[in-house]
Design a protein around this motif. Structure first.
Motif, PDB file in Angstrom:
ATOM      1  N   LEU B 112       0.859  -1.190   0.000  1.00  0.00           N
ATOM      2  CA  LEU B 112       0.000   0.000   0.000  1.00  0.00           C
ATOM      3  C   LEU B 112       0.888   1.230   0.000  1.00  0.00           C
ATOM      4  O   LEU B 112       1.319   1.708   1.038  1.00  0.00           O
ATOM      5  CB  LEU B 112      -0.907  -0.025   1.234  1.00  0.00           C
ATOM      6  N   GLN B 113       1.182   1.720  -1.192  1.00  0.00           N
ATOM      7  CA  GLN B 113       2.132   2.823  -1.331  1.00  0.00           C
ATOM      8  C   GLN B 113       1.476   4.183  -1.215  1.00  0.00           C
ATOM      9  O   GLN B 113       2.104   5.133  -0.795  1.00  0.00           O
ATOM     10  CB  GLN B 113       2.875   2.721  -2.663  1.00  0.00           C
ATOM     11  N   TYR B 114       0.218   4.286  -1.643  1.00  0.00           N
ATOM     12  CA  TYR B 114      -0.481   5.553  -1.517  1.00  0.00           C
ATOM     13  C   TYR B 114      -1.963   5.281  -1.385  1.00  0.00           C
ATOM     14  O   TYR B 114      -2.476   4.296  -1.897  1.00  0.00           O
ATOM     15  CB  TYR B 114      -0.201   6.484  -2.707  1.00  0.00           C
ATOM     16  N   GLU B 115      -2.643   6.174  -0.711  1.00  0.00           N
ATOM     17  CA  GLU B 115      -4.036   5.931  -0.329  1.00  0.00           C
ATOM     18  C   GLU B 115      -4.944   5.750  -1.536  1.00  0.00           C
ATOM     19  O   GLU B 115      -5.927   5.022  -1.479  1.00  0.00           O
ATOM     20  CB  GLU B 115      -4.552   7.102   0.525  1.00  0.00           C
ATOM     21  N   MET B 116      -4.604   6.424  -2.646  1.00  0.00           N
ATOM     22  CA  MET B 116      -5.505   6.390  -3.785  1.00  0.00           C
ATOM     23  C   MET B 116      -5.595   4.999  -4.422  1.00  0.00           C
ATOM     24  O   MET B 116      -6.397   4.776  -5.328  1.00  0.00           O
ATOM     25  CB  MET B 116      -5.096   7.430  -4.837  1.00  0.00           C
ATOM     26  N   CYS B 117      -4.786   4.072  -3.957  1.00  0.00           N
ATOM     27  CA  CYS B 117      -4.838   2.724  -4.542  1.00  0.00           C
ATOM     28  C   CYS B 117      -5.907   1.854  -3.889  1.00  0.00           C
ATOM     29  O   CYS B 117      -6.132   0.735  -4.334  1.00  0.00           O
ATOM     30  CB  CYS B 117      -3.474   2.043  -4.426  1.00  0.00           C
ATOM     31  N   TYR B 118      -6.578   2.336  -2.851  1.00  0.00           N
ATOM     32  CA  TYR B 118      -7.493   1.455  -2.115  1.00  0.00           C
ATOM     33  C   TYR B 118      -8.580   0.809  -2.987  1.00  0.00           C
ATOM     34  O   TYR B 118      -8.791  -0.401  -2.902  1.00  0.00           O
ATOM     35  CB  TYR B 118      -8.125   2.192  -0.919  1.00  0.00           C
ATOM     36  N   PRO B 119      -9.262   1.596  -3.844  1.00  0.00           N
ATOM     37  CA  PRO B 119     -10.261   0.927  -4.692  1.00  0.00           C
ATOM     38  C   PRO B 119      -9.627  -0.112  -5.631  1.00  0.00           C
ATOM     39  O   PRO B 119     -10.237  -1.137  -5.925  1.00  0.00           O
ATOM     40  CB  PRO B 119     -10.889   2.077  -5.488  1.00  0.00           C
ATOM     41  N   ASN B 525     -18.303   0.664  -8.151  1.00  0.00           N
ATOM     42  CA  ASN B 525     -18.874   1.532  -9.188  1.00  0.00           C
ATOM     43  C   ASN B 525     -17.823   1.987 -10.196  1.00  0.00           C
ATOM     44  O   ASN B 525     -17.856   3.107 -10.693  1.00  0.00           O
ATOM     45  CB  ASN B 525     -19.594   2.721  -8.555  1.00  0.00           C
ATOM     46  N   GLY B 526     -16.900   1.109 -10.441  1.00  0.00           N
ATOM     47  CA  GLY B 526     -15.942   1.348 -11.513  1.00  0.00           C
ATOM     48  C   GLY B 526     -14.661   2.061 -11.104  1.00  0.00           C
ATOM     49  O   GLY B 526     -13.833   2.364 -11.958  1.00  0.00           O
ATOM     50  N   GLY B 527     -14.492   2.327  -9.825  1.00  0.00           N
ATOM     51  CA  GLY B 527     -13.293   3.044  -9.381  1.00  0.00           C
ATOM     52  C   GLY B 527     -12.077   2.140  -9.348  1.00  0.00           C
ATOM     53  O   GLY B 527     -12.087   1.084  -8.735  1.00  0.00           O
ATOM     54  N   ARG B 528     -11.060   2.516 -10.072  1.00  0.00           N
ATOM     55  CA  ARG B 528      -9.757   1.865  -9.998  1.00  0.00           C
ATOM     56  C   ARG B 528      -8.754   2.784 -10.646  1.00  0.00           C
ATOM     57  O   ARG B 528      -9.120   3.689 -11.385  1.00  0.00           O
ATOM     58  CB  ARG B 528      -9.755   0.514 -10.692  1.00  0.00           C
ATOM     59  N   LEU B 529      -7.479   2.564 -10.324  1.00  0.00           N
ATOM     60  CA  LEU B 529      -6.405   3.418 -10.825  1.00  0.00           C
ATOM     61  C   LEU B 529      -6.708   4.899 -10.542  1.00  0.00           C
ATOM     62  O   LEU B 529      -6.508   5.758 -11.396  1.00  0.00           O
ATOM     63  CB  LEU B 529      -6.178   3.183 -12.324  1.00  0.00           C
TER      64      LEU B 529
END
Lengths: 218, 615
Positions: B112-119, B525-529
């Motif tokens: 887990l390098q950065y929070e935005m990767c959670y989805p 709902n399609g969230g990734r990257l």
């Protein structure tokens, strides 16, 4: 200026591009070969400049998805340093297996044709396909600069048709492949489709490069 | 399920850069399944090109594969064109090495390098056929473990993970694999296994803790549910870096990775103590590798891989105590072989003339300074101990060496920031241009280019600013407008990061367990990257917060009291909360704190190794 012949010795490598290597772009291949040269520890000759790197020239790029058992690249050896061809072979992954390392006779600019083996999925027989190549087969040939209607037969040096395994039709084709004129094997299928012989390319394998007189580039 | 690339041929030839989906690179590890009893799926929640650049992956991949019976394989999030095709054809997320789908793995590790990767994490699990919620996973399979910097506040992901490995993983993860081996041999249940793991050093099992909240929404208590489960989880560190495992080779991608080169790690930790910096606190105490070890590591790796580039990795590399002998030793090897040596993270204040000359001798590159704040006052607040004179000195050296391209990094929205501080960003550019034209014409370049990049400040856990409020969107927009009006000319370009990503990142960074439904909503709902601007959707996150009944401002724009129980307080990183509080108080008075080389400031981290730091 010193004579270039004393600065290095030109060498040629014949290698495969098979299995998953068919997914490597030409840029990927170039990088993989440069790294393999460095990794091998052989005394290669480098190009100078800010980012010195092994001198390395490929005969002809290969389209993504095509395999080959006869790719070529040239590199240069520093003269008078001992080296083991095995070291170079071992630095390559299996999907880019080195077949032969030798001193070249013919410069790449003499390449006029490339020989391909093309597997076609089609409901037609090998005989019907063979007969089709005796008639004009026009395709819309696209280049970076233009689009042009051509008869692909003008680009074919030789073509043979055979019935392959699993009901496939196999073509052995020598197609123009040089700086001036060249034809991608994809046009063979397109040309056949255009005369109502529906077919789809299953696999393309490049076998070797040929000179204008039809003999193999060595 | 194991896939054959031959069966995926058509699909692979239709997507961009198919080489990143086939594996088979030089340097990968392939084991005989008959000799493997633990399969570890190492997941990097971003695309191959990014993941393959990551040093942590290389180290952990190597150290896990060193273990007999354990086979660690790599998984990456495919680019959406590939994912779409995979879903259409019913292909599950598969590994690079054996092309086996993720659902066949015993341990599934996410870095887990950065929070935005959670989805993306949840998307990868789902694409791999693994239930995303920990409670839905059964038996001794699919043990999902998280690590890396974001695992220091694991709470937003608590519902999805079985275990978190807190701290450095190269010894901890093989121990976890061993524990699972033991569990299988003894026929333990999943619950029993997780309970045993919770008692191991540096492992956190979220399902064995309970969070209670006050009426105002803040945390009231965080308690273990079972006897023997520790109330505090201590992070793991490697005490002697010279003795720890370091890979002898790297996997060499066929297609280009973002950082496609040999990397050696100089040291862990940072002497500087910038008050906004999370890594600087998380990775303490400071431990160095010796220059001899590093030169040896570098030569081995370069010989085994054939790479043409070598880079040094650490926070603030020029603080490495043996930097000059190291650079000397490396240049001796790299120069005759035409290998490019690059040094990232150089600080303006200790960049010596000799060092600059040595590096420019190899290749001229852009000079990058992270000034972080425009004014001296604000730099003192954040304890970025760089003065105007330091910047002047290093710029002059750089210009005399023929460099003419300067990159400056700033942050906006820092605690106590005023308009004057923002105006100082502009004046700094003017001064640098002045130094350039002062430089002897025969030595300097003809033109100067200054690229200024302004990011939005995000308060992070385990920093002196962990209690601070982040600016709201309208405040940030106003400040960006102001900057755009004042900065910008032929010589100076300004780029402001999109603050919306930072706003979401701030929520996730200091979030708690109650965020789980929002993260799941985004993924479903399609969230990734989400770290990629083209795939980030602020609206989707807003919808998710609304659907989950979450007020994002509670997490991002709220100033906390020093007394508040924070969701990550149960983790011990070595640096004490008392120290962070003291640092916060000093920042309000714009008082600086000396770096660790000048004087030990008593952060507490060295207690973890029972000796002084390597400074």
């Amino acid at each position: 200026m010193s004579d270039p012949k004393t600065m290095f010795k030109e060498m040629r490598v014949r290698f495969c591009k098979t299995d998953d290597a068919i997914y490597f772009s030409h840029l990927d291949l170039n990088r993989a070969v440069l790294r393999a040269l460095r990794r091998s520890g052989i005394p290669y000759w480098s190009k100078g400049g800010f980012s010195p790197h092994p001198y390395c020239v490929f005969a002809m790029p290969l389209s993504l998805g095509f395999e080959s058992t006869g790719e070529l690249f040239d590199f240069r050896l520093l003269p008078g340093v001992e080296w083991e061809p095995e070291d170079l072979k071992n630095a390559f992954p299996d999907s880019l297996k080195v077949l032969e390392i030798y001193e070249p006779c013919d410069p790449f600019k003499e390449i006029a044709f490339a020989a391909y083996e093309v597997e076609l999925e089609t409901a037609e027989s090998a005989e019907t396909i063979a007969a089709a190549f005796k008639q004009p087969l026009t395709v819309l040939k696209k280049t970076k600069r233009s689009e042009q209607e051509v008869d692909i037969r003008e680009f074919i040096n030789k073509i043979e048709t055979k019935t392959g395994e699993d009901g496939l039709v196999c073509l052995f084709a020598e197609l123009a492949s040089g700086n001036q004129r060249s034809l991608s094997p994809n046009y063979l299928a397109e040309g056949l489709c255009n005369v109502g012989l529906f077919c789809k390319i299953r696999k393309v394998r490049r076998l070797k490069f040929l000179k204008a007189d039809g003999s193999e580039i060595l | 399920m194991t896939y054959k690339t031959e069966d995926m041929r058509e699909l692979l030839l239709e997507v961009q850069k198919p080489a990143r989906y086939v594996g088979g690179e030089m340097g990968q590890t392939v084991k005989d399944l008959r000799e493997v009893d633990i399969r570890f799926g190492f997941c990097f929640p971003d695309i191959y090109d990014i993941g393959m650049s990551h040093l942590g992956l290389r180290i952990l991949y190597g150290s896990l594969n060193e273990q007999k019976g354990t086979w660690c394989e790599r998984f990456f999030q495919p680019w959406p064109d590939m994912e779409e095709r995979m879903r259409a054809e019913g292909i599950r997320l598969y590994s690079m090495e054996s092309h086996t789908s993720l659902d066949e793995y015993d341990l599934i590790g996410f870095t887990l390098q950065y929070e935005m990767c959670y989805p993306t994490v949840l998307n990868m699990l789902e694409l791999g056929g693994v239930p995303i919620y920990a409670k839905d996973r059964k038996g001794l399979k699919h043990i999902v473990v998280g690590g890396g910097p974001c695992a220091y506040n694991p709470e937003p992901l608590a519902d999805f993970f079985d275990v978190f490995s807190i701290g450095e993983g190269e010894e901890a993860l093989p121990e976890l694999a061993d524990k699972l081996r033991e569990a299988k041999a003894k026929g333990w249940s999943r619950e029993k296994f997780l309970y045993e793991v919770s008692k191991m050093e540096s492992f956190y099992v979220p399902s064995l803790y309970e969070a209670a909240y006050k009426e105002d929404g803040t945390l009231a208590a965080f308690t273990p549910l079972k006897e023997g489960v520790p109330a505090v989880v201590h992070k793991r560190i490697i005490k002697e870096l010279d003795k720890v495992y370091y890979p002898k080779t790297q996997i060499i991608p066929f297609t280009e990775a973002v950082h496609d080169r040999v990397t050696i790690e100089l040291f862990r930790g940072c002497i500087r103590g910038c008050r906004f910096c999370q890594a600087g606190m998380l990775f303490r105490p400071i431990r160095c590798k010796s220059a001899d070890t590093l030169i040896h590591d570098a030569c081995t790796l370069l010989e085994n891989t054939g790479y043409e580039q070598l880079s040094l990795c650490s926070l603030s590399s020029s603080d490495y105590p043996e930097i000059e002998p190291l650079v000397d030793g490396l240049i001796n090897y790299t120069e005759p072989r035409g290998i490019n040596l690059s040094l990232p993270s150089l600080r303006a204040d200790n960049f010596s003339k000799e060092l600059a000359a040595k590096i420019t001798g190899v290749k001229k590159s852009t000079f990058t300074f992270a000034a972080e704040a425009g004014s001296q006052r604000l730099r003192d607040v954040i304890n970025k101990n760089v003065t105007e004179t330091d910047i002047e000195k290093s710029c002059r050296i750089a210009f005399e060496n023929g460099n003419s391209s300067v990159k400056l990094y700033f942050m906006m929205g820092l605690p106590t920031e005023t308009e004057e501080d923002l105006a100082a960003i502009r004046s700094m550019a003017d001064k640098i241009i002045g130094y350039f034209y002062d430089t002897d014409k025969s030595k300097r370049n003809r033109f100067i280019k200054i690229a200024m990049s302004v990011a939005t400040f995000i308060p992070k856990p385990f920093t002196a600013f962990q209690w601070e409020a982040q600016n709201t969107e309208s405040e940030i927009r106003q400040k960006q407008e102001y900057l755009k009006k004042t900065v910008g000319s032929k010589q100076v370009t300004l780029s402001c990061h999109d603050c919306r990503t930072s706003l979401i990142e701030a929520v996730l960074a200091r979030g708690d367990r109650r965020l789980a439904p929002a993260i799941a909503y985004v993924a479903q709902n399609g969230g990734r990257l989400d770290a990629w601007t083209e795939y980030f959707s602020y609206e989707r996150w807003q919808e998710a917060f609304r659907a989950a009944g979450i007020d994002p401002d509670f997490y991002s724009a709220r100033k906390r009291d020093f007394e508040e129980l924070l969701p990550w307080d149960f983790i011990d990183i070595g640096v004490t909360k008392a120290y962070l509080k003291k640092e916060a108080e000093r920042s309000y008075r714009a008082e600086t704190t000396p770096n660790c080389k000048e004087q030990c400031t008593g952060c507490g981290a060295n207690q973890m190794m029972g000796r002084k730091c390597d400074v």
